[in-house]
Design an enzyme around this catalytic site. Structure first.
Site, PDB file in Angstrom:
ATOM      1  CG  ASP A 197       3.958   2.883  75.364  1.00  0.00           C
ATOM      2  OD1 ASP A 197       4.838   3.627  75.813  1.00  0.00           O
ATOM      3  OD2 ASP A 197       3.984   1.639  75.444  1.00  0.00           O
ATOM      4  CE  LYS A 240       8.369   1.715  80.703  1.00  0.00           C
ATOM      5  NZ  LYS A 240       8.019   0.717  79.682  1.00  0.00           N
ATOM      6  CD  GLN A 265       8.322  -2.884  78.761  1.00  0.00           C
ATOM      7  OE1 GLN A 265       7.898  -1.971  79.464  1.00  0.00           O
ATOM      8  NE2 GLN A 265       9.322  -2.727  77.921  1.00  0.00           N
TER       9      GLN A 265
END
Ligand code: NAD
Length: 298
Positions: free
Chosen positions: A121, A54, A98
């Site tokens: 997200d 990422k 995460q």
């Protein structure tokens, strides 16, 4: 006839290129450089690889990266403090924590603490509600990627019979909401669905997101249908002369399905690469939203 292969690597590279161009224009015309903070707590090796990929993609797209790596034993209060700091930092336009998190931390509490306008997200309950209500907001990246892949095959999804297998908040439900917003006729199937093969058989567009290796068989698929396989399953390799090497398979029996479907995503190389590309897009959109600018049409 063998299905058209929907090449997620090429489609995601094209999207990343467009995001990079838009970021360049934003910097040139407004002096604005969108920033993303990825927070990793402890982390198994898979999480570390995801986070590294990422960060690399973020930098390549010209975005600022504000990675935070906290120890495995960090407390919930300490993580909430960090989220508070990132929420208040104007340079940080997107925050991604995460998952999974260690057991001492309530992931729902952490997600709810992220400023919804920085929730790239798309997991915050407010963004889930915005998506369900058809309001502008940030939608989950993998779900956005699935719809982009479907639209690479169909210029319009309106009126298509779409079946989504899986009802998680991360993939199944948001994919279904996005397809509904595209005017598809959407059925959500799940672990309690009766006679899954006959539900799948009516799908012009089938999205498989249940995390069950190769469960969808070729015979379940309507001839000519478009199949989007979200599953990522690591299974032991064949026994034989060669050492058993684990391999990655999707939720669809690819070899069978590609003989029946009209178009299909491979695993790997289908939905996977789209997720990071859509994260970059969400960070760009978040930065525009926070600065009162229209989101670039990409
Ligand atoms: P999850 O475990 O949260 O949800 C699985 C869903 O599948 C559940 O809603 C369940 O009802 C349904 N299901 C389980 N068994 C079933 C069965 N036998 N029949 C019908 N439905 C069944 O998983 P998730 O987070 O939604 O992920 C699903 C898959 O997608 C996993 O393989 C995951 O690794 C993969 N994934 C890929 C990406 C990507 O970037 N490509 C991102 C997220 C998840």
């Amino acid at each position: 006839m063998s299905a058209r292969i929907i090449d997620g690597k090429t489609i995601s590279a094209d999207l990343r290129g467009k995001v990079t161009d838009a970021v360049h224009r934003l910097r040139r015309d407004r002096g604005l450089v969108p920033g993303l903070a990825v927070v990793l707590v402890g982390g198994n090796s898979a999480s570390k690889v995801y986070v590294r990929n990422k960060s690399k993609a973020v930098t390549e797209a010209g975005l600022q990266s504000f990675d935070q790596h906290l120890p495995e034993n960090v407390s919930e209060a300490e993580l909430l403090d960090l989220i508070g700091l990132l929420n208040a930092d104007e340079k940080v336009n997107g925050i991604l924590v995460q998952l999974p998190l260690p057991p001492q931390i309530d992931a729902d509490k952490i997600i709810a603490a992220i400023d919804p306008d920085k929730d790239v997200d798309g997991f915050h309950p407010l963004n889930a509600g915005r998506l369900a209500s058809g309001l502008p907001g940030l939608a989950p990246c993998t779900a956005l990627g699935c719809v982009r892949l479907a639209k690479a095959v169909h210029t319009s999804l309106a009126g298509l019979e779409a079946v989504v297998i899986g009802r998680s908040n991360i993939v199944g439900k948001p994919v279904a909401q996005l397809l509904l917003a595209e005017n598809a006729t959407v059925t959500i199937a799940h672990s309690k669905t009766l006679d899954l093969p006959s539900v799948c058989a009516r799908a012009d567009l089938l999205v498989a997101a249940m995390g069950r290796p190769e469960m969808v068989r070729g015979g379940w698929i309507k001839p000519g249908a478009t199949v989007i396989d979200v599953g990522i399953n690591r299974i032991a390799g064949e026994s034989g002369k060669e050492a058993k090497k684990p391999r990655i398979v999707g939720d669809v029996a690819y070899g069978e399905a590609k003989e029946i479907a009209g178009a299909i995503t491979p695993v790997p190389g289908g939905v996977g690469p789209m997720t990071i590309a859509c994260l970059l897009l969400n960070t760009l959109h978040a930065a525009c939203m926070q600065n009162g600018l229209p989101a670039p049409k990409i």
